[in-house]
Design a protein around this motif. Structure first.
Motif, mmCIF file in Angstrom:
data_model
loop_
_atom_site.group_PDB
_atom_site.id
_atom_site.type_symbol
_atom_site.label_atom_id
_atom_site.label_comp_id
_atom_site.label_asym_id
_atom_site.label_seq_id
_atom_site.Cartn_x
_atom_site.Cartn_y
_atom_site.Cartn_z
ATOM 1 N N PRO A 238 0.778 -1.262 0.210
ATOM 2 C CA PRO A 238 0.302 -0.035 0.069
ATOM 3 C C PRO A 238 1.005 1.305 -0.119
ATOM 4 N N ALA A 239 2.042 1.223 0.649
ATOM 5 C CA ALA A 239 3.085 2.545 0.457
ATOM 6 C C ALA A 239 3.495 2.812 -0.855
ATOM 7 N N VAL A 240 3.391 1.827 -1.747
ATOM 8 C CA VAL A 240 3.730 2.316 -3.041
ATOM 9 C C VAL A 240 2.673 2.963 -3.525
ATOM 10 N N SER A 241 1.578 2.700 -3.454
ATOM 11 C CA SER A 241 0.360 3.351 -4.496
ATOM 12 C C SER A 241 -0.178 4.574 -3.478
ATOM 13 N N GLY A 242 0.449 5.561 -3.601
ATOM 14 C CA GLY A 242 -0.414 6.690 -2.731
ATOM 15 C C GLY A 242 -1.118 7.525 -3.255
ATOM 16 N N ASP A 243 -1.417 8.874 -2.976
ATOM 17 C CA ASP A 243 -2.334 9.787 -3.536
ATOM 18 C C ASP A 243 -2.055 10.586 -4.966
ATOM 19 N N ASP A 244 -0.379 10.466 -4.791
ATOM 20 C CA ASP A 244 0.158 11.140 -5.931
ATOM 21 C C ASP A 244 0.390 10.161 -6.915
ATOM 22 N N PRO A 245 -0.270 9.965 -8.038
ATOM 23 C CA PRO A 245 0.033 9.030 -9.033
ATOM 24 C C PRO A 245 1.455 9.218 -9.859
ATOM 25 N N ALA A 246 2.163 10.264 -9.760
ATOM 26 C CA ALA A 246 3.329 10.521 -10.286
ATOM 27 C C ALA A 246 4.539 9.611 -9.444
ATOM 28 N N GLU A 247 4.101 9.457 -8.010
ATOM 29 C CA GLU A 247 5.319 8.871 -7.179
ATOM 30 C C GLU A 247 5.375 7.540 -7.541
ATOM 31 N N PRO A 248 4.388 6.537 -7.696
ATOM 32 C CA PRO A 248 4.535 5.176 -8.371
ATOM 33 C C PRO A 248 5.148 5.081 -9.607
ATOM 34 N N LEU A 249 4.461 6.060 -10.571
ATOM 35 C CA LEU A 249 4.759 6.071 -12.012
ATOM 36 C C LEU A 249 6.336 6.208 -11.874
ATOM 37 N N ASP A 250 6.920 7.446 -11.323
ATOM 38 C CA ASP A 250 8.481 7.493 -11.353
ATOM 39 C C ASP A 250 9.328 6.266 -10.669
ATOM 40 N N ARG A 251 8.562 5.765 -9.638
ATOM 41 C CA ARG A 251 9.415 4.605 -9.290
ATOM 42 C C ARG A 251 9.267 3.321 -10.450
ATOM 43 N N LEU A 252 8.205 3.327 -11.061
ATOM 44 C CA LEU A 252 8.304 2.313 -12.149
ATOM 45 C C LEU A 252 9.096 2.772 -13.207
ATOM 46 N N VAL A 253 9.345 3.948 -13.591
ATOM 47 C CA VAL A 253 10.145 4.424 -14.561
ATOM 48 C C VAL A 253 11.841 4.042 -14.178
ATOM 49 N N MET A 254 12.088 4.247 -12.993
ATOM 50 C CA MET A 254 13.394 3.999 -12.451
ATOM 51 C C MET A 254 13.670 2.391 -12.434
ATOM 52 N N ALA A 255 12.631 1.604 -12.206
ATOM 53 C CA ALA A 255 12.636 0.081 -12.180
ATOM 54 C C ALA A 255 12.961 -0.286 -13.845
ATOM 55 N N VAL A 256 12.216 0.292 -14.715
ATOM 56 C CA VAL A 256 12.435 -0.006 -15.998
ATOM 57 C C VAL A 256 13.653 0.338 -16.417
ATOM 58 N N LEU A 257 14.319 1.569 -16.295
ATOM 59 C CA LEU A 257 15.545 1.864 -16.477
ATOM 60 C C LEU A 257 16.692 0.804 -15.897
ATOM 61 N N ASP A 258 16.529 0.521 -14.768
ATOM 62 C CA ASP A 258 17.522 -0.397 -14.021
ATOM 63 C C ASP A 258 17.384 -1.823 -14.657
ATOM 64 N N ALA A 259 16.253 -2.101 -15.079
ATOM 65 C CA ALA A 259 15.967 -3.449 -15.643
ATOM 66 C C ALA A 259 16.763 -3.610 -17.073
ATOM 67 N N HIS A 260 16.885 -2.565 -17.663
ATOM 68 C CA HIS A 260 17.486 -2.562 -19.125
ATOM 69 C C HIS A 260 18.725 -1.788 -19.208
ATOM 70 N N LEU A 261 19.047 -0.928 -18.319
ATOM 71 C CA LEU A 261 20.317 -0.403 -18.529
ATOM 72 C C LEU A 261 21.379 -0.560 -17.490
ATOM 73 N N GLY A 262 20.843 -1.494 -16.318
ATOM 74 C CA GLY A 262 21.642 -1.453 -15.176
ATOM 75 C C GLY A 262 21.308 -0.498 -14.090
ATOM 76 N N PRO A 263 21.680 -1.019 -12.741
ATOM 77 C CA PRO A 263 21.318 0.039 -11.932
ATOM 78 C C PRO A 263 22.094 1.375 -12.046
ATOM 79 N N GLU A 264 21.613 2.434 -11.468
ATOM 80 C CA GLU A 264 22.453 3.720 -11.732
ATOM 81 C C GLU A 264 23.499 3.852 -10.628
ATOM 82 N N GLY A 265 24.463 4.154 -11.348
ATOM 83 C CA GLY A 265 25.757 4.417 -10.839
ATOM 84 C C GLY A 265 26.806 3.181 -10.699
ATOM 85 N N ALA A 266 25.974 1.807 -11.367
ATOM 86 C CA ALA A 266 26.726 0.669 -11.331
ATOM 87 C C ALA A 266 27.925 0.509 -12.466
#
Length: 213
Positions: A185-213
């Motif tokens: 429940p903590a992931v899906s808050g009132d602001d839809p931009a927050e979970p979407l931003d986290r999903l964007v980061m997860a998509v980038l990590d999945a295909h580009l590798g973790p940031e700073g790695a």
């Protein structure tokens, strides 16, 4: 000729308005003609097939999405940051223009090649967007000095795009909100931009590798 161009643009304008307000199911030739104030056979004078008219409507969507991506681009930013900005713009456009977004990538419904002689084919609107994505992925790999990758930048970009597009569609259908709320429940808050931003980061990590790695 000027009158014909004006009527053709009016038909496209009506189609854009219809797909924006009522979705892809509303894009019948008769309905577009009716709302444009012309006979039901008039669209055939400017667009030889229904697919050709749909392609002209979709081209407007690509133009707007491309303008948005260009407006948010920061040439001084890292390739990954530029990919993140592109991804956020892509998801925001999908959310704000759901009908157009769904039409733009339905190449089974669109005519990518044929077009009036003075109009570029739809592929000329579709391919540059993907080429830009490939370029950023390649720049990111070069920046990280990634060697021995199992995939080319084009394949990585295609997989990243597919993941991002799936995120846009599943979010529009409410599926991601459902599973995220159930899982945490903590992931899906009132602001839809927050979970979407986290999903964007997860998509980038999945295909580009973790940031700073």
């Amino acid at each position: 000729m000027e009158l014909e161009s004006s009527l053709r643009e009016r038909l496209i304008d009506v189609g854009v308005d219809l797909v924006t307000t009522e979705g892809t199911a509303s894009l019948g030739l008769r309905e577009i003609a009716r709302r444009a104030g012309v006979s039901h056979g008039a669209p055939r004078r400017y667009f030889p097939t229904h697919h050709a008219l749909l392609s002209a409507i979709a081209r407007r969507g690509f133009a707007e999405l491309g303008s948005r991506i260009e407006a948010t681009a920061n040439e001084e930013a890292s390739p990954r940051d530029r990919l993140q900005a592109l991804a956020r713009t892509y998801l925001r456009y999908a959310s704000e223009h759901r009908g157009m977004f769904e039409l733009m990538f339905r190449h089974d419904l669109l005519d990518s090649q044929a077009a009036p002689s003075d109009v570029p084919p739809l592929r000329d609107s579709t391919l540059p967007l993907f080429a830009h994505l490939v370029e950023l992925v390649a720049c990111h790999a070069a920046e990280r000095r990634a060697v021995g990758s199992l995939e080319t930048p084009a394949v990585t970009a295609a997989a990243l795009w597919a993941n991002l597009h799936g995120t846009a569609q599943l979010w529009a259908w409410g599926s991601l909100q459902l599973v995220l709320e159930a899982a945490s429940p903590a992931v899906s808050g009132d602001d839809p931009a927050e979970p979407l931003d986290r999903l964007v980061m997860a998509v980038l990590d999945a295909h580009l590798g973790p940031e700073g790695a």
